[in-house]
Design a protein around this motif. Sequence first.
Motif, short mmCIF file in Angstrom:
data_model
loop_
_atom_site.label_atom_id
_atom_site.label_comp_id
_atom_site.label_asym_id
_atom_site.label_seq_id
_atom_site.Cartn_x
_atom_site.Cartn_y
_atom_site.Cartn_z
N ALA A 31 -41.28 5.07 30.56
CA ALA A 31 -40.75 4.82 31.91
C ALA A 31 -41.14 5.95 32.85
N LYS A 32 -41.02 5.70 34.14
CA LYS A 32 -41.42 6.69 35.16
C LYS A 32 -40.42 7.85 35.25
N LEU A 33 -40.76 8.82 36.09
CA LEU A 33 -39.95 10.04 36.16
C LEU A 33 -38.54 9.77 36.69
N PHE A 34 -38.42 8.90 37.68
CA PHE A 34 -37.09 8.65 38.26
C PHE A 34 -36.71 7.18 38.30
N SER A 35 -37.45 6.33 37.56
CA SER A 35 -37.09 4.92 37.53
C SER A 35 -37.41 4.35 36.16
N GLY A 36 -36.93 3.15 35.92
CA GLY A 36 -37.15 2.54 34.61
C GLY A 36 -38.42 1.72 34.52
N ALA A 37 -39.26 1.73 35.58
CA ALA A 37 -40.48 0.90 35.56
C ALA A 37 -41.44 1.39 34.48
N ALA A 43 -52.42 -2.22 33.77
CA ALA A 43 -51.62 -3.41 34.08
C ALA A 43 -52.06 -4.01 35.43
N GLU A 44 -51.77 -5.27 35.64
CA GLU A 44 -51.99 -5.96 36.90
C GLU A 44 -51.44 -5.11 38.05
N PRO A 45 -52.18 -4.94 39.15
CA PRO A 45 -51.67 -4.12 40.26
C PRO A 45 -50.27 -4.54 40.70
N ASN A 46 -49.43 -3.56 40.96
CA ASN A 46 -48.07 -3.75 41.48
C ASN A 46 -47.15 -4.56 40.55
N SER A 47 -47.48 -4.56 39.25
CA SER A 47 -46.61 -5.26 38.30
C SER A 47 -45.62 -4.29 37.66
N GLN A 48 -45.76 -2.99 37.92
CA GLN A 48 -44.87 -2.01 37.30
C GLN A 48 -44.25 -1.13 38.40
#
Length: 497
Positions: A31-37, A43-48
Amino acid sequence: MTEASYRIEGATGPWEVVIGLEVHAQITSNAKLFSGAATAFGAEPNSQVSLVDAAMPGMLPVPNRECIRQAVRTGMALGSQINRWSRFDRKNYFYADLPQGYQISQLYHPLVGEGTMLIEPEGAAPKTVGIERIHVEQDAGKLMHDQHPTRSYVDLNRSGVALMEIVSRPDMRSPAEAGAYLRKLRAILRYVGSCDGNMEQGSMRADVNVSVRKPGDPFGTRTETKNVNSIRFVMAAIEGEARRQVDVLEAGGKIVQETRLYDPDRNETRSMRSKEDAHDYRYFPDPDLLPLELDDAFLAECEASLPELPDAKVKRYADVLGISPGNIAVIMADVEDVRYFEALLAETARRQGKSEAEVARAASNWLVSDLFGGLNRIGRSVSDSPISPAQGAELLGLVADGTLSGTLSKQVFEIMLETGDDPAEIVEKRGLKQTSDTGAIEAVIAEILAKNPGQLEQYRGGKQALFGFFVGQTMKAMGGKANPSVVNELLRKALDG
Ligand code: ADP
Ligand code: MG
């Protein structure tokens, strides 16, 4: 080689190059630094992209414990000061790939303070490079200019991904030292497991600070070449940029502190923008985040989870396992190779009921000469090797217990490489077992002596060197399957007795 100093020759004499590297390493985390994405590559653009990453109003960042943990472990591996108290700051700037209008980073109170790293540049003396700090920050999104003739698109998948920025002191003096620094750093990150070190995918990239000076003079003004994504390019960028600076200075010009871009196609750096001073970013503590405070239990867990690191490993391989320096260098080049070797070694020792030190030479020789050579031929690496460490250990066991001679083991190896079958199965199916059956060997020897009366007479007349000829003939007639020491013994008897 002695303290071979790298110099750029100019009309006014030699110049020294001063290099400091700022490495951005993507922290291995789901997951990212400050979110769960999610953070998966490709990956497909803007899917995460979560609402936090897209900077929707009212969203609040929550620090990801795993990212902090990985950065702390990295700091520990570099022998760095770990700051129990650190804080996130906002670095404010406007850019289309940065929806927040600021990057959350750490300027004033980084998570990790000073450390050092030992580098061993090729053909030069080992040297210690200072590491100033490691701070944790968010990555930005990516603009895509090649998707549409008149528009630019933005992909926010990387927006908010956790990075470590590892800042060296200006301690390097040649492209070779910079290359050695990056190779070592990448190896350490891979051992620790805090970054995959994959420069082609952008998970590790370097900002290259370069200045030149006359030996003995104070530091000159530096330029910073951004986001160089291979070690070879870093070395080439340093060489080209140092040359350019020398030419400017010798023509009476001045170096301006600026940000440059490296163009691998033309192998040159180009000015991008003059460097803003740090205060242009209007850094201030991020009001959405509490300072980070690390407790004893967290630090103890980070420490306990560290694996054996490269320097310690090299020492153990040489001092305890007695592996040759050449083999150590080859095995240590890649962490996957090391993992394969250690699995092979453990399994080989277990099968033969011996210590790892007793089997280390044979295991390392087989790995470096046979397996790496074979994999090279079929264009594979250890991670997709058709031969597993357990199968390699089984093959070594068959050699050790006399089932296979050296020649036979090479034949079995080739079949393993091709089929992935177990060696014992190959030996069984193809009847490749070595024979110590003295009767069979004696019969063959008698035949050979009968067929080669000339050589026999010469040998008995004192031409000792012909012994090898008889060994070769016997082995050949036995299809390589005769036990060589038995052949030797029986031949001596037949020839001399
Ligand atoms: P800034 O905050 O402006 O980026 P830093 O002091 O943090 O500047 O240094 C950034 C990088 O530049 C560090 O890796 C450092 O080692 C390197 N550096 C600093 N001065 C020089 C110099 N004169 N020549 C080459 N590199 C330098
Ligand atoms: Mg900096």
